[in-house]
Each structure stands twice: as structure tokens, then as C-alpha cells.
Design a protein around this motif. Structure first.
Motif, mmCIF file in Angstrom:
data_model
loop_
_atom_site.group_PDB
_atom_site.id
_atom_site.type_symbol
_atom_site.label_atom_id
_atom_site.label_comp_id
_atom_site.label_asym_id
_atom_site.label_seq_id
_atom_site.Cartn_x
_atom_site.Cartn_y
_atom_site.Cartn_z
ATOM 1 N N ALA A 222 0.838 -1.200 0.000
ATOM 2 C CA ALA A 222 0.000 0.000 0.000
ATOM 3 C C ALA A 222 0.880 1.260 0.000
ATOM 4 O O ALA A 222 0.616 2.222 -0.744
ATOM 5 N N ARG A 223 1.936 1.237 0.812
ATOM 6 C CA ARG A 223 2.853 2.393 0.854
ATOM 7 C C ARG A 223 3.477 2.625 -0.514
ATOM 8 O O ARG A 223 3.597 3.763 -0.973
ATOM 9 N N SER A 224 3.885 1.527 -1.114
ATOM 10 C CA SER A 224 4.525 1.629 -2.423
ATOM 11 C C SER A 224 3.559 2.225 -3.452
ATOM 12 O O SER A 224 3.921 3.104 -4.236
ATOM 13 N N ALA A 225 2.303 1.740 -3.414
ATOM 14 C CA ALA A 225 1.305 2.247 -4.371
ATOM 15 C C ALA A 225 1.049 3.733 -4.144
ATOM 16 O O ALA A 225 0.998 4.524 -5.102
ATOM 17 N N LEU A 226 0.913 4.135 -2.868
ATOM 18 C CA LEU A 226 0.654 5.549 -2.569
ATOM 19 C C LEU A 226 1.827 6.426 -2.978
ATOM 20 O O LEU A 226 1.649 7.531 -3.522
ATOM 21 N N ALA A 227 3.048 5.924 -2.749
ATOM 22 C CA ALA A 227 4.237 6.688 -3.112
ATOM 23 C C ALA A 227 4.296 6.906 -4.620
ATOM 24 O O ALA A 227 4.621 7.998 -5.096
ATOM 25 N N ARG A 228 3.936 5.878 -5.381
ATOM 26 C CA ARG A 228 3.963 6.007 -6.843
ATOM 27 C C ARG A 228 2.900 7.004 -7.319
ATOM 28 O O ARG A 228 3.130 7.781 -8.240
ATOM 29 N N LEU A 229 1.717 6.911 -6.691
ATOM 30 C CA LEU A 229 0.661 7.843 -7.065
ATOM 31 C C LEU A 229 1.073 9.281 -6.750
ATOM 32 O O LEU A 229 0.860 10.190 -7.561
ATOM 33 N N ASN A 230 1.668 9.469 -5.581
ATOM 34 C CA ASN A 230 2.115 10.814 -5.199
ATOM 35 C C ASN A 230 3.184 11.312 -6.156
ATOM 36 O O ASN A 230 3.199 12.486 -6.523
ATOM 37 N N ARG B 101 3.442 10.758 -9.191
ATOM 38 C CA ARG B 101 2.846 11.166 -10.478
ATOM 39 C C ARG B 101 1.892 12.348 -10.321
ATOM 40 O O ARG B 101 1.155 12.676 -11.239
ATOM 41 N N GLY B 102 1.869 12.910 -9.119
ATOM 42 C CA GLY B 102 1.051 14.103 -8.930
ATOM 43 C C GLY B 102 -0.383 13.857 -8.564
ATOM 44 O O GLY B 102 -1.227 14.740 -8.661
ATOM 45 N N TRP B 103 -0.698 12.631 -8.128
ATOM 46 C CA TRP B 103 -2.064 12.331 -7.704
ATOM 47 C C TRP B 103 -2.247 12.702 -6.247
ATOM 48 O O TRP B 103 -1.393 12.426 -5.426
ATOM 49 N N VAL B 104 -3.394 13.336 -5.962
ATOM 50 C CA VAL B 104 -3.761 13.548 -4.562
ATOM 51 C C VAL B 104 -4.632 12.364 -4.170
ATOM 52 O O VAL B 104 -5.657 12.115 -4.794
ATOM 53 N N VAL B 105 -4.170 11.636 -3.186
ATOM 54 C CA VAL B 105 -4.881 10.411 -2.835
ATOM 55 C C VAL B 105 -6.006 10.734 -1.886
ATOM 56 O O VAL B 105 -5.793 11.293 -0.813
ATOM 57 N N GLY B 106 -7.231 10.432 -2.292
ATOM 58 C CA GLY B 106 -8.396 10.720 -1.479
ATOM 59 C C GLY B 106 -8.665 9.622 -0.475
ATOM 60 O O GLY B 106 -7.889 8.668 -0.341
ATOM 61 N N THR B 107 -9.772 9.746 0.231
ATOM 62 C CA THR B 107 -10.154 8.713 1.195
ATOM 63 C C THR B 107 -10.696 7.507 0.438
ATOM 64 O O THR B 107 -11.130 7.638 -0.700
ATOM 65 N N PRO B 108 -10.703 6.343 1.081
ATOM 66 C CA PRO B 108 -11.231 5.164 0.411
ATOM 67 C C PRO B 108 -12.655 5.401 -0.050
ATOM 68 O O PRO B 108 -13.488 5.889 0.700
ATOM 69 N N GLY B 109 -12.919 5.073 -1.304
ATOM 70 C CA GLY B 109 -14.265 5.245 -1.852
ATOM 71 C C GLY B 109 -14.452 6.596 -2.498
ATOM 72 O O GLY B 109 -15.312 6.796 -3.345
ATOM 73 N N GLY B 110 -13.635 7.586 -2.117
ATOM 74 C CA GLY B 110 -13.752 8.912 -2.704
ATOM 75 C C GLY B 110 -12.885 9.019 -3.946
ATOM 76 O O GLY B 110 -12.012 8.204 -4.184
ATOM 77 N N ALA B 111 -13.110 10.011 -4.733
ATOM 78 C CA ALA B 111 -12.338 10.169 -5.955
ATOM 79 C C ALA B 111 -11.053 10.927 -5.680
ATOM 80 O O ALA B 111 -11.025 11.882 -4.912
ATOM 81 N N ASP C 65 -3.187 19.161 -10.970
ATOM 82 C CA ASP C 65 -3.519 20.184 -11.954
ATOM 83 C C ASP C 65 -5.016 20.474 -12.023
ATOM 84 O O ASP C 65 -5.466 21.241 -12.851
ATOM 85 N N GLY C 66 -5.791 19.846 -11.129
ATOM 86 C CA GLY C 66 -7.215 20.140 -11.058
ATOM 87 C C GLY C 66 -8.113 19.124 -11.712
ATOM 88 O O GLY C 66 -9.315 19.124 -11.477
ATOM 89 N N ALA C 67 -7.543 18.258 -12.537
ATOM 90 C CA ALA C 67 -8.360 17.230 -13.190
ATOM 91 C C ALA C 67 -8.821 16.202 -12.168
ATOM 92 O O ALA C 67 -8.091 15.883 -11.243
ATOM 93 N N THR C 68 -10.034 15.724 -12.329
ATOM 94 C CA THR C 68 -10.532 14.704 -11.392
ATOM 95 C C THR C 68 -10.247 13.321 -11.931
ATOM 96 O O THR C 68 -10.145 13.120 -13.128
ATOM 97 N N ALA C 69 -10.132 12.367 -11.007
ATOM 98 C CA ALA C 69 -9.841 10.988 -11.417
ATOM 99 C C ALA C 69 -11.115 10.242 -11.662
ATOM 100 O O ALA C 69 -12.051 10.404 -10.923
#
Lengths: 114, 441
Positions: free
Chosen positions: A85-93, A95-105, A110-114
Motif C-alpha cells: 500500500a505504501r509503495s502504491a501511494l508513493a507512486r501515485l504521489n 505522479r502528482g495524484w492527490v490520494v483521497g479517502t477510500p471510496g472517494g475520488a 492540476d485540477g483534473a478529477t480521477a
């Protein structure tokens, strides 16, 4: 899931089902036939053992608990899942992803939604 | 979880009990009361009928228990049984698989017609799928192998039904044993998939086991086919392809049964092997035939009878294996009780006979045996003396009360080991003697 449910102490079959349902936020429901097959295998593998039995309202409750080996296995699995899980979150971060809460988007910086 | 008294509809309890009665006896003995309590506790307050989900789950679990019953009545037996069968079933099934595919190749070389080849060897598609499944299994892809082997088993059952529908009962009668073998193989791998989540045996271990089975199976199939081709009492066959290896299969099974019986782990695989052997054997004899009813007019009843005989054989052997396991467990419990009792008696005797061992002084009038003189007075000295590895004699000087004689059957390494030893040779024979002055000890 069963090992995780037993990590907080001995529990009987229905207690395990309720715990799994609660911890998975209702996504996983263990049926009785499936549960006792899995418990039998865990007992035979030495990961779980019978703690005690009691009769409540004329119903037999058999409580199970983790063995030391079962505790070690659960700890190893938890560490492995945590590392993944840490590895996945680190990779997402990265790439510039803001990681939301589980179930949330999630959304991009840059403002684009996932 | 909820300890409040809840009124449960009696019809619901009755329905649950009916569903639970579908499970095998051994499962009901272990789980019925617990499972019923669980189901009742999990029911809704006003619920009077079993939900379809619960019904399906219980029926599926009961079916699974019945299917796995020949492998073992308990989860531990099944674990051992499936481990052994994962090696022995491929070895056994390689023989007919090689024979069937060899027959296909021979027919293709003869007239080049795939249709003729498949008609002549109806189980060939199933065997091909089975071989692919086995190779995938050997590569460590357990779930993919399960899919291939399940499809192979389904195709073999389909073939059997098609043969029956076309009235080719003789052919169906002969292949029925191998259909059973393929079904057992698919079932064993499916059970191992369930266990893989629990045991997590490394991939290399599984690959090694399967590779060993493959390496053993191929030359065995070749040798046995060469030895048994078309000879012996089992040589009866409508087509030579089915006789390939038949003698060898039976010989191999006979030897395997004797070897497997020796170990508690491996003997769990015997009922399934015995069931397949029975079906294969019956499929090659005129056991259902008679002077008036020769084998070549077998009908659907014969095929059903063959399966019935095979199931009875499996159940009978399972019963014997279960009794053997119970005897083994009783023997282990008895020896462990005896060992515990011996250790307790020894500790008590030690406490009574040598009370001074709680301190450093061995105390007076304590005699332990034989051999050479030994000037020891304290426990560390005695242990050092006993560990010195040479024959020893010590006697108590009844006048002075000093220990100077020790009888040693075997040299212990520490007092605890000595006191807890259950082996007579590990115990220092000791006795108390009445000193010359006649005073009680």
C-alpha cells in the motif's frame, strides 16, 4: 480476514462473521458453510485453535483463537500488505495524484478529477 | 454477539436441521451443533424460512464435504491426502493418457482421419486437456491448472454421457474408471487451491513436487506399457489401446498401496486410488456379465453399478484408514501418557529418595549404583562425574553417609534431562539402602 478477526481475541463463528463484515464495511459477508470450511483448514494448518466452548440460549458457541504461528503469519501478511500500500501511494504521489479517502475520488494536482 | 434471548421460528430451525442433515456424519459430529447455533444466531428476528443464499451455501458446503469425503474426514487428513494424491494421481493417469494420445497418433498415421482417431479413442480430448493442465500445474500456476483439469473432467463426463446416449455402453463401461480418475484429479487440485491460501507453500516447492511426479510418471508409463502389452488376465479388451499398461497399473497400485499404508500422511490417498483401481478393474472384467449376459451387451445399469462398486470400495477403505488413524492416535496418546507417568514417578522417586538434591549436598545413604569409585558430594560434582564418560562405581559409606557409588546405564547431560527422561536407559538406577546401623532412611 479470519485471522485478522481473531487478532483481538478469541471469537466464535458468528462473532468472526460480524467482525469481518464490520472491518470490510459490509463488502465481505462470510456464509456459514464457507466459514467453517476455512476454519477447519486454519486449524489443520496450526494457525488457529479452539479456545473454549460455551452454551448460550441452548446454542453451542465454540471460540477460536490464534496460535503463535497464526499470529506470526498474520503479522507477516499485514506487513506485506502495508508495504504494498505504501509503495502504491508513493507512486501515485510521485505522479502528482492527490490520494483521497477510500471510496472517494482522487484528483490530480492540476485540477483534473480521477 | 447478541446475548439477548430471541424467539426463533421453529420452522426455520427445522429447515436448518434438514439442510445440516445433508452433511456427512463426521462433519455433523464435529460441527452440527455449532453450525446450527451460528445459523440461528445470524437469522433475522422475524425470519421463518431459510434464505436462498444460505440454502445455496449450505448445499454447496455439503456437496463439497461429500466429494472430499474419500480424501479424508477431517481437514488434516485432506491436507495430507491431497498432498500425496498430487504426486500419485499424475503418475497413475499418465499411463492411460499416454496410451490414448499414442493411439490417436497411430490412427492419424494410419489413415490421417482425425474423426476416426477421436471415435476410436473417445477420451482423447479430455486426456489432451488433462495433460495441458498437468504441465500448467507443474509450472506452478495452480488456479489455471484447476481450470484446465476441471474442464478435462467435465469433458470426460460429457464423453461418457455421449457414449451412453449413442448406446456405446461397452465403451462407456471401459472408460468410466478413467473418468473417475480425472474427476479425482480435478477435485484434488481444487482443494489444493483452497489450501494454498492457508499454507502458502512456496512455488518452487510445488513445482518440485510436480516435476518429480512428471519425471517419475513418463518413464514409468513407458516401462509399464512395454511390460504389460496385451498379456495376462487383464488382457481382455475391445481395443488394444486400453490394455496398454493395464497390468502395470494394477501392479503399480498394489505396490503403492503397501508402501502408502506405512505412513499416516500417505495412506490418506489410498481410498481414492482404491476407488479408481476398482473402477478400472471392474471396467475390464465380466463381473456384471454372466453366461446369459456377456460383457458385450452392457447397458447403462452396468455403468451405474461400476460407479457404485467403486464408491463402496472408496468408502470401505476410508473406514479402514480412519480406524487405523484412530489406533495411531490412541497409541500416541498412550505412549505420551506413559512417558508423562514415568517422568512423574521418576521425579517423585527422586524427590523421596534424594531430597538433598534440592541443595548442593547429595546427602547420606543415597545409593545409585555401580562401577568405579567417585569422590562426589554435590550435584555439580556428580553431573560432572557422570558426564566424564567412563564406567563408574559409587557406593555409600553407610557409616559416614558419603556418596561414593553410582550406577550408570547412560550418561545424562543435565539433571532436568535426567529427571524428565522417559527412557529406562537414560535413568540412573537408584535405590536406598538400609545403613548398617539399621536406621530408617
Amino acid at each position: 480476514m479470519i485471522l485478522s478477526a481473531l487478532a483481538q481475541g478469541p471469537a466464535h463463528g458468528y462473532g468472526i462473521v460480524k467482525d469481518v463484515e464490520l472491518s470490510s464495511e459490509g463488502r465481505i459477508t462470510l456464509r456459514a458453510g464457507t466459514l467453517y470450511g476455512a476454519i477447519d483448514r486454519l486449524v489443520a494448518a496450526g494457525l488457529v485453535e479452539i479456545d473454549h466452548e460455551e452454551v448460550v440460549d441452548s446454542r453451542l458457541r465454540r471460540y477460536y483463537r490464534l496460535t503463535p504461528e497464526g499470529g506470526n503469519r498474520l503479522a507477516a501478511e499485514a506487513h506485506r500488505a502495508e508495504a504494498q500500500a505504501r509503495s502504491a501511494l508513493a507512486r501515485l504521489n510521485a505522479r502528482g495524484w492527490v490520494v483521497g479517502t477510500p471510496g472517494g475520488a482522487g484528483s490530480r494536482l492540476d485540477g483534473a478529477t480521477a | 454477539m447478541n446475548d439477548e434471548k430471541v424467539r426463533v421460528h421453529p420452522v426455520l430451525v427445522r429447515d436448518y436441521q434438514r439442510l445440516l442433515s445433508l452433511f456427512p456424519y463426521s462433519y455433523r459430529r464435529d460441527h452440527q451443533a455449532e453450525l446450527l447455533g451460528h445459523l440461528v444466531e445470524a437469522s433475522e428476528p422475524e425470519q421463518s424460512r431459510v434464505s436462498s443464499g444460505e440454502r445455496f451455501d449450505l448445499l454447496r458446503a455439503a456437496g463439497r464435504e461429500w466429494l472430499l469425503a474419500p480424501v479424508g474426514s477431517t481437514a488434516l487428513q485432506r491436507r495430507h491426502g491431497t498432498s500425496s494424491l498430487l504426486i500419485f494421481l499424475p503418475i497413475l493417469l499418465f499411463l492411460p493418457a499416454a496410451a490414448a494420445l499414442g493411439s490417436i497418433v497411430a490412427t492419424l498415421q494410419f489413415d490421417g482421419s482425425l474423426r476416426h482417431a477421436v471415435e476410436g479413442t473417445p477420451l482423447a480430448p479430455a486426456w489432451l486437456l488433462w495433460l495441458v493442465g498437468f504441465v500448467v500445474l507443474a509450472l506452478g500456476f495452480l488456479r489455471t491448472a484447476r481450470a484446465f483439469l476441471t474442464v478435462a473432467a467435465a469433458v470426460s463426463w460429457g464423453t461418457l454421457i455421449v457414449l451412453g446416449g449413442r448406446g456405446e455402453m461397452q465403451e462407456a463401461f471401459i472408460v468410466a474408471g478413467w473418468v473417475l480418475g480425472q474427476t479425482a484429479c480435478a477435485m484434488v487440485v481444487a482443494e489444493r487451491v483452497a489450501w494454498s491460501r492457508t499454507l502458502q507453500s512456496p512455488v518452487w516447492k510445488r513445482v518440485t513436487v510436480l516435476a518429480v511426479a512428471g519425471v517419475v510418471a513418463l518413464p514409468t508409463a513407458w516401462i509399464v506399457q512395454g511390460l504389460s502389452y496385451g498379456t495376462g488376465p487383464w488382457g481382455y479388451r475391445p481395443g488394444f489401446r486400453y490394455a496398454l499398461g493395464t497390468n502395470g497399473v494394477l501392479l503399480l497400485l498394489g505396490l503403492a498401496l503397501v508402501v502408502l499404508l506405512c505412513s499416516r500422511r500417505t495412506r490418506q490417498s489410498i481410498p481414492v486410488l482404491a476407488g479408481i483401481a476398482t473402477a478400472v478393474t471392474v471396467g475390464r472384467t465380466g463381473i456384471f456379465g454372466s453366461r446369459f449376459r456377456p460383457l458385450d451387451v452392457v447397458d447403462f445399469g452396468n455403468v451405474i453399478g461400476l460407479f457404485a462398486v467403486s464408491i463402496v470400495a472408496m468408502a470401505g477403505v476410508r473406514w479402514v484408514i480412519n480406524r487405523m488413524d484412530e489406533l495411531s492416535s490412541a497409541r500416541i496418546r498412550l505412549s505420551s501418557t506413559a512417558a508423562g507417568l514415568t517422568a512423574t514417578v521418576a521425579v517423585l522417586a527422586g524427590a523421596l529418595l534424594a531430597p538433598s538434591w534440592t541443595g548442593n549436598d547429595l546427602g547420606p545413604h543415597w545409593v545409585a549404583g555401580v562401577l568405579t569409585d567417585a569422590p562426589v558430594r554435590t550435584e555439580p560434582e556428580l553431573i560432572a562425574f557422570l558426564q566424564s564418560g567412563e564406567p563408574k562405581t559409587a557406593t555409600v559409606d553407610a557409616t559416614t553417609g558419603e556418596l561414593d557409588s553410582v550406577f550408570v546405564d547412560a550418561v545424562p547431560t543435565a539433571k532436568d534431562e535426567w529427571a524428565n527422561s522417559s527412557s529406562p536407559t537414560g535413568w540412573i538406577s537408584s535405590t536406598r539402602t538400609t545403613p548398617d546401623d539399621g536406621s530408617a532412611l
